[in-house]
Design a protein around this motif. Structure first.
Motif, PDB file in Angstrom:
ATOM      1  N   GLN A 196      13.913 -51.250 -17.423  1.00 45.62           N
ATOM      2  CA  GLN A 196      14.675 -50.696 -16.308  1.00 45.62           C
ATOM      3  C   GLN A 196      15.743 -49.738 -16.814  1.00 45.62           C
ATOM      4  O   GLN A 196      15.974 -48.685 -16.217  1.00 45.62           O
ATOM      5  CB  GLN A 196      15.306 -51.814 -15.480  1.00 45.62           C
ATOM      6  CG  GLN A 196      14.309 -52.572 -14.635  1.00 45.62           C
ATOM      7  CD  GLN A 196      14.944 -53.735 -13.897  1.00 45.62           C
ATOM      8  OE1 GLN A 196      16.041 -54.184 -14.223  1.00 45.62           O
ATOM      9  NE2 GLN A 196      14.250 -54.247 -12.900  1.00 45.62           N
TER      10      GLN A 196
ATOM     11  N   LYS B 192      16.013 -45.760 -15.973  1.00 43.09           N
ATOM     12  CA  LYS B 192      17.235 -45.188 -15.410  1.00 43.09           C
ATOM     13  C   LYS B 192      17.722 -44.017 -16.260  1.00 43.09           C
ATOM     14  O   LYS B 192      18.088 -42.960 -15.711  1.00 43.09           O
ATOM     15  CB  LYS B 192      18.315 -46.274 -15.325  1.00 43.09           C
ATOM     16  CG  LYS B 192      19.543 -45.854 -14.564  1.00 43.09           C
ATOM     17  CD  LYS B 192      20.416 -47.067 -14.285  1.00 43.09           C
ATOM     18  CE  LYS B 192      21.659 -46.969 -15.124  1.00 43.09           C
ATOM     19  NZ  LYS B 192      22.597 -48.057 -14.880  1.00 43.09           N
TER      20      LYS B 192
ATOM     21  N   GLU C   6      18.056 -40.087 -15.119  1.00 44.19           N
ATOM     22  CA  GLU C   6      19.320 -39.357 -15.248  1.00 44.19           C
ATOM     23  C   GLU C   6      19.116 -38.062 -16.035  1.00 44.19           C
ATOM     24  O   GLU C   6      19.678 -37.024 -15.679  1.00 44.19           O
ATOM     25  CB  GLU C   6      20.368 -40.232 -15.934  1.00 44.19           C
ATOM     26  CG  GLU C   6      20.878 -41.352 -15.057  1.00 44.19           C
ATOM     27  CD  GLU C   6      21.787 -42.320 -15.799  1.00 44.19           C
ATOM     28  OE1 GLU C   6      21.944 -42.172 -17.039  1.00 44.19           O
ATOM     29  OE2 GLU C   6      22.334 -43.225 -15.134  1.00 44.19           O
TER      30      GLU C   6
END
Length: 61
Positions: free
Chosen positions: A32, A36, A40
């Protein structure tokens, strides 16, 4: 003696189960975090592309 062996086997099995679940949770959390960070970075790239396109249009005008 059978009861003691059964109890030991069940306790050991529960311990192995919880250890494997802990490893699974760590693995999920790491993936995860990686997802992420990748999202980004992609957003940062899109933002930079939009800025460069705006500068290019501004310099052409």
């Amino acid at each position: 003696m059978v009861k003691v062996a059964t109890y030991f086997a069940m306790t050991f099995g529960a311990f192995l189960f919880w250890q494997s679940m802990d490893r699974v949770h760590v693995w999920i959390a790491l993936h995860q975090d990686e997802k992420k960070e990748r999202m980004e970075r992609e957003q940062e790239i899109k933002r930079m592309q939009a800025e460069l396109m705006a500068q290019a249009k501004e310099s052409e005008s």
